[in-house]
Write an enzyme that holds these catalytic residues in place. Structure first.
Site, PDB file in Angstrom:
ATOM      1  N   LYS A  16       0.821  -1.222   0.000  1.00 17.55           N
ATOM      2  CA  LYS A  16       0.000   0.000   0.000  1.00 17.55           C
ATOM      3  C   LYS A  16       0.856   1.275   0.000  1.00 17.55           C
ATOM      4  CE  LYS A  16      -4.369  -1.927   1.327  1.00 17.55           C
ATOM      5  NZ  LYS A  16      -5.425  -2.154   2.294  1.00 17.55           N
ATOM      6  N   ARG A  24      -3.454  -9.996   5.326  1.00 16.11           N
ATOM      7  CA  ARG A  24      -3.855 -10.052   3.912  1.00 16.11           C
ATOM      8  C   ARG A  24      -2.680  -9.554   3.082  1.00 16.11           C
ATOM      9  NH1 ARG A  24      -5.922  -6.724  -0.037  1.00 16.11           N
ATOM     10  NH2 ARG A  24      -7.511  -7.629  -1.395  1.00 16.11           N
TER      11      ARG A  24
END
Ligand code: HH2
Length: 276
Positions: free
Chosen positions: A217, A253
């Site tokens: 991210k 995740r």
């Protein structure tokens, strides 16, 4: 170190995106086959759960209609279900997509809107009886990064998720089916994402299993400006995964399963050595 020793390691959720830009420009069948092969490779690398998504939720992403989303994900779920007995998650916000995915063999509904997208989301989750991830998001993917503000991001996200869990239970979702996720990057600045990571113990203290997803991210680029390409964010992804593990999260995740599993093994081995 003692907390790390006494807890089981987090389970690793491998990400399988079935969006047109994610795998193949060779048409639908090619992209189904590529997604299935990718999922099976992640299982070989140590994934405990596979998360299948047919609608990108990246900042600025446009919505996809349910028919298109189902055409993307259902063949992948069916094919993986026939080849692997482990938990399969559907990353979707539409109840119709979750329903069809569970009928095809998914066992977990991963909803970035925390069952808030449609009026029948809560009732659908209760009826399906599957596990459900309630993720925090401020706004919607198209607009969520436009100047998000919080007074106390950790307290607000924790309170909001606790309220969504209460709403899910009131609608008939069993407590033990509910997982919470702070939703890194969903309507948050880099500072918000770092604060949520630093105080994950507050979310863990709610007693619900916590899922944490920071893999590749933009928060990583905010600390290392050279990491403009998501593929160059592995070091940051691993560092954040280890921090989250230290705080007691239950599920990570990730895109890079092999490297994450290896990092977790080393972290656990050092925790054991610390005892000797
Ligand atoms: N992040 C993305 C998608 N789904 N679900 C949960 N529970 N938590 C997350 O942090 C999360 C999520 C990121 O979205 P996307 O833009 O689709 O990228 P990718 O799936 O490759 O991570």
């Amino acid at each position: 170190m003692s907390a790390l020793r006494s807890r089981p390691p987090p389970r690793v959720m491998g990400i399988v995106n079935v969006t047109p830009d994610s795998f193949s420009d060779g048409g639908r069948l090619a992209s189904v086959e590529a997604a299935v092969a990718h999922g099976l490779r992640l299982v070989e690398q140590g994934a405990d759960i596979l998360d299948i998504g047919g609608e990108s939720t990246r900042p600025g992403a446009e919505p996809v209609d349910a028919a298109e989303e189902l055409a993307r994900v259902l063949p992948v779920i069916k094919s993986l279900r026939a080849r692997w007995p482990g938990p399969i998650s559907i990353d979707a916000m539409k109840p119709a997509v979750a329903r069809a995915a569970v009928a095809a063999g998914a066992t977990l509904w991963n909803d970035v809107t925390a069952l808030g997208h449609a009026p029948d989301s809560l009732a659908t989750a209760a009826e399906l009886g599957c596990d459900v991830v309630l993720m925090h998001m401020r706004g919607e993917p198209r607009t969520m990064q436009a100047g998000p503000r919080y007074h106390d991001v950790v307290a607000e996200v924790t309170a909001w998720l606790s309220a969504r869990a209460a709403a899910a239970m009131a609608a008939g979702v069993a407590r033990e089916r509910i997982w919470l996720d702070p939703g890194l990057g969903f309507g948050k600045t880099a500072a918000h994402n770092l604060a949520l990571t630093a105080h994950l113990d507050r979310l863990v203290a709610t007693g619900f299993p916590v899922l944490y997803g920071a893999s590749r991210k933009r928060v990583i680029q905010s600390v290392d400006p050279t990491a403009t390409d998501p593929g160059d964010r592995l070091g940051g992804s691993l560092a954040l995964a280890l921090e989250a593990t230290r705080a007691g999260v239950s599920i990570l995740r990730v895109h890079d399963v092999r490297e994450t599993v290896q990092a977790l093994k080393l972290q656990a081995a050092v925790a054991v050595a610390a005892r000797d």
